[in-house]
Design an enzyme around this catalytic site. Structure first.
Site, short mmCIF file in Angstrom:
data_model
loop_
_atom_site.label_atom_id
_atom_site.label_comp_id
_atom_site.label_asym_id
_atom_site.label_seq_id
_atom_site.Cartn_x
_atom_site.Cartn_y
_atom_site.Cartn_z
N ILE A 156 0.86 -1.18 0.00
CA ILE A 156 0.00 0.00 0.00
C ILE A 156 0.90 1.23 0.00
CG2 ILE A 156 -2.03 -1.06 1.03
CD1 ILE A 156 -1.22 -0.12 3.72
N ASP A 157 0.37 2.34 -0.47
CA ASP A 157 1.18 3.55 -0.64
C ASP A 157 1.74 4.06 0.68
OD1 ASP A 157 0.65 3.58 -3.37
OD2 ASP A 157 -1.18 4.76 -3.11
N LYS A 158 2.80 4.81 0.58
CA LYS A 158 3.49 5.36 1.75
C LYS A 158 2.54 6.05 2.73
CE LYS A 158 6.71 9.07 3.00
NZ LYS A 158 7.58 10.15 2.48
N THR A 160 -0.73 5.87 2.89
CA THR A 160 -1.95 5.13 3.17
C THR A 160 -1.67 4.22 4.36
OG1 THR A 160 -2.63 5.18 0.85
CG2 THR A 160 -3.64 3.51 2.23
#
Length: 347
Positions: A156-158, A160
């Site tokens: 998952i994104d940084k 998020t």
């Protein structure tokens, strides 16, 4: 195998590309599809991985983007560039605490904090989730072609937050990767978005790809560009309407880079305070200074996109029992949500 793994190459936030390979075709080169041509010349490169790199614009021929079915001609100059410079060496173990939700000898489920990068890459060689994993766990498996990312089957994104599953054994890694590939892993996210969608429930089925103008941005490919995009499906449901923003539950069917963020932007409802996709501007509401001050205060409370990986469900790789996990919204998310609830009640 996993779509999540296939998207790893495009995760970096920096738009610079670094040349890794330059190949000049022979004078007598016969016409040959570029994926097969490169499979024969690059170590650990599968055809699917090469096709993904073409879709992401990482492979050029004579300095021009090409289609996956392009056929190499004599004296073609083929370059393979990636968002991170060539680097060798093992991942540095770091004693970073992990918020573990579940663990047995096969899998690990954890709750990732916002601001933590999942795996090392350009400008982020240390302080990542993988640095923490190699410190706390020994001999985690690695997916073929994704060396240096032990245990990872998705990401998952940084900025998020939320739930991730980590594979602790080869058997677990292959099983989880297969489940991601067949879309049988259940993943739901909670997102605060600007505005109120016209339909309380809906499905966004729109192919995604890197923006030709800014590689840090994922965009929907429409019209003539549609065949170059990657299949992406997001299901959403409005959980709470708060006049100028809405709380959505989003269920991922596929797992593309920035999928929810790009799809909600396409729908006309960017994520609240998502700077990459325009959500860090006041997109709905009144022109009054009091309202502007309120929104800016919310931005300060949650200086990231309002996105949380809330639930995760999968079949256990060994017992075959279906496992379901849920997580609480993090403190910054809850604080902003409560402020909006108070605002719409008393204003």
């Amino acid at each position: 195998m996993s779509e999540e793994i296939n998207d790893f190459a495009g995760e970096q936030d920096d738009d610079a590309l670094f040349e890794h390979h330059r190949i000049v075709a022979d004078k007598g080169q016969s016409l040959l599809r570029i994926d097969k041509f490169l499979c024969d010349r690059l170590p650990n490169a599968s055809r699917s991985k090469i096709q993904d790199a073409i879709h992401n614009g990482f492979i050029l021929v004579n300095n021009q983007p090409i289609k996956p079915n392009y056929k190499v001609h004599p004296l073609d100059v083929i370059t393979v560039s990636l968002p991170e410079p060539p680097r060798s060496g093992e991942v540095k173990p770091e004693n970073i605490p992990l918020n573990i939700v579940f663990e047995d000898e096969h899998v690990l489920v954890l709750n990732k904090e916002p601001g933590m990068v999942v795996h090392p890459g350009y400008n982020n060689w240390e302080g990542t989730l993988v640095n923490a994993l190699v410190y706390h766990f020994q001999q985690l498996p690695e997916m073929q072609g994704n060396e240096g990312r032990p245990g990872l089957v998705h990401r998952i994104d940084k900025d998020t937050s939320g739930l991730m599953v980590i594979a602790k054994t080869e058997v677990a890694m292959m099983s989880l990767a297969r489940q991601f590939f067949h879309h049988t892993i259940e993943r739901t996210y909670y997102a605060l978005v600007w505005g109120e969608p016209k339909e309380p429930k809906g499905t966004i089925n729109a192919p995604l790809g890197r923006s030709p103008k800014d590689r840090r941005i994922t965009m929907v490919y429409e019209g003539d560009m549609a065949p170059y995009g990657r299949h992406a499906v997001t299901h959403y449901e409005v959980i709470q309407s708060l006049r100028y923003i809405s709380l959505l539950k989003c269920r991922l069917e596929t797992g593309r880079t920035h999928q929810i963020r790009a799809h909600m932007k396409y729908l006309g409802h960017p994520l609240f305070n998502d700077a990459t996709y325009g959500g860090d501007q006041i997109l709905k509401g009144t022109p009054f200074s009091k309202y502007r001050a309120f929104v800016e205060n919310c931005f300060s409370l949650m200086p990231r996109q309002a996105l949380h990986a809330k639930s995760l469900g999968f079949e256990h790789p060994v017992s075959k029992q279906y496992m379901q996990f849920d997580s609480e919204l993090p403190a910054d998310f809850r604080a902003v949500l409560e402020k909006w609830e108070h605002y719409v009640t008393y204003n």
